[in-house]
Design an enzyme around this catalytic site. Structure first.
Site, PDB file in Angstrom:
ATOM      1  N   TYR A 149       0.807  -1.222   0.000  1.00 49.83           N
ATOM      2  CA  TYR A 149       0.000   0.000   0.000  1.00 49.83           C
ATOM      3  C   TYR A 149       0.845   1.280   0.000  1.00 49.83           C
ATOM      4  CZ  TYR A 149      -4.148  -2.917   0.691  1.00 49.83           C
ATOM      5  OH  TYR A 149      -5.164  -3.851   0.549  1.00 49.83           O
ATOM      6  N   LYS A 197       3.851 -14.841   4.864  1.00 47.96           N
ATOM      7  CA  LYS A 197       4.032 -15.811   3.781  1.00 47.96           C
ATOM      8  C   LYS A 197       5.535 -15.923   3.538  1.00 47.96           C
ATOM      9  CE  LYS A 197       2.288 -18.356   0.376  1.00 47.96           C
ATOM     10  NZ  LYS A 197       1.365 -19.490   0.513  1.00 47.96           N
ATOM     11  N   ASP A 236      -2.366 -17.887   3.628  1.00 44.74           N
ATOM     12  CA  ASP A 236      -3.410 -18.652   2.920  1.00 44.74           C
ATOM     13  C   ASP A 236      -4.062 -19.672   3.846  1.00 44.74           C
ATOM     14  OD1 ASP A 236      -0.917 -19.859   2.915  1.00 44.74           O
ATOM     15  OD2 ASP A 236      -1.030 -20.580   0.855  1.00 44.74           O
TER      16      ASP A 236
END
Ligand code: NAI
Ligand code: MG
Length: 349
Positions: free
Chosen positions: A131, A181, A218
């Site tokens: 962002y 991740k 995930d």
């Protein structure tokens, strides 16, 4: 002493739910210093009229005159529009509101809240990750190529980590789950993970009673849907935190009940997690609870605990009997019916 609150309804249902949040704050004024509200402009509609989505005056007034603010929602176009950029992202940056704190709690007694009871907090880093919006589009021999920079710093990861540990410490389960991740993005997510993990070590034993777990983003979403009760405080980089908190909202039935605050060291801004909901805007049926709870969360953050408790109790007593629910919770009540009921309960407390 006084408490000056900037009100930025912005677009769509923001204009229906921010007034409701203001009314809830007014209803607990006996618990607060002298109140002052300042109406401020931002958003897509402001952009189409003035050419800027976040007028300088709004930022200046927030910085110079306000103790805190409530932000509604903006209608950001999905296509690129020359000169437009999201005011909420800019405000978080301008005011260094580095922590986005989103408690997600099941709506007891509601038809849409089936399955296990959810009671967790998503703590989302609010200033960096993808962002930072450093995007580039180039033309290559093989067509267009787009790139984005993902920024993760030790400083920002550490300070959001501290917020997560601080919140976890005050909760019964005292559990922080780091979402990342780093099996794929070992450098960026690796730094986030390590920085958060390092927080207890440099905090002089303050967080010794807090358990640290971690979960790949995930599988975190998968597990969130199957067994949300395993989570307590989830701390995540900006993008993952954004997605996880909307996903968690689905579990409790509606985005319309999920509050948040954007917090920095010197300023706090309450903001419902939902967007401007163009599909229902102007119909008077938006759920005001997310905004009213955001007001309570903001007051709690500022130390006005009794005011926040009163609002939260009135909200829960309105939802729990399941009589006064807006259509998103499969009820038939209007925004003003729900708001009036909450204010009525506050007055009786
Ligand atoms: P959304 O959150 O506006 O709406 C998603 C769905 O939830 C819609 O069906 C809507 O009717 C419903 N919903 C949301 N809040 C509700 C409430 N308080 N009461 C009852 N139902 C509610 O998300 P969407 O449709 O993806 O985005 C619409 C616009 O909002 C877009 O322009 C987007 O950019 C913007 N947006 C702005 C945000 C912000 O200001 N922070 C956050 C998310 C989206
Ligand atoms: Mg979002």
């Amino acid at each position: 002493k006084s408490l000056t609150i900037g009100l930025i309804p912005a677009d769509g249902i923001g204009r229906e739910v921010i007034p409701a949040a203001r009314d809830a704050i007014i209803a607990v004024k006996s618990e607060l210093p002298e109140l002052k509200f300042i109406d401020l402009l931002a958003g897509w509609e402001t952009f189409t009229r003035t050419g800027t989505a976040l007028p300088r005056e709004t930022v200046q007034t927030l910085k110079e005159q306000c103790d805190c603010a409530l932000f509604g929602s903006v209608s950001s176009p999905s296509r690129k529009v020359a000169g437009y950029s999201s005011p909420i992202v800019a405000l978080r940056k301008e005011l260094d509101l580095y922590a986005n704190i989103r408690p997600v709690v099941s709506v007891q007694g509601s038809a849409v809240a089936q399955g296990p009871t959810v009671d967790l907090i998503v703590v989302r880093e609010n200033t960096e990750c993808l962002y930072v919006k450093d995007e580039n589009l180039i033309q290559t021999e093989n067509g267009k190529e787009a790139r984005a920079t993902r920024l993760i710093t030790e400083r920002a990861s550490t300070r959001i980590g501290k917020i997560a540990f601080e919140l976890a410490k005050a909760r019964p389960r005292k559990l922080v789950t780091i979402i990342h991740k780093s099996n794929v993005l070992s450098v960026t997510d690796g730094l986030f993970r390590e920085s958060v993990r390092a927080v207890p070590a440099v905090s002089g034993g303050k967080y010794d009673d807090v358990t640290i777990e971690e979960q790949l983003v995930d599988s975190a979403v998968y597990r969130l849907f199957r067994e949300p009760q395993i989570f307590d405080v989830m701390v995540a980089p900006n993008l993952y935190g954004d997605i996880i908190s909307d996903a968690a909202a689905a579990l409790v039935g509606s985005l319309g009940v999920i509050p948040s605050i954007n917090a920095g060291d010197d300023f706090v801004m309450g903001e419902p997690v939902h967007g401007s909901a163009p599909d229902i805007a102007g119909k008077g049926i938006a759920n005001p609870v997310a905004s009213i709870r955001s007001a309570a969360l903001m007051l709690r953050h500022l130390g006005y605990t009794s005011a926040a408790d009163k609002i939260d109790k009135a909200v829960n007593d309105t939802l729990a009997p399941a009589k006064l629910l807006t259509p998103d919770l499969r009820g038939t009540a209007s925004t003003s019916q729900v708001t009036d009921h909450i204010m009525g309960l506050i007055e009786k407390q």
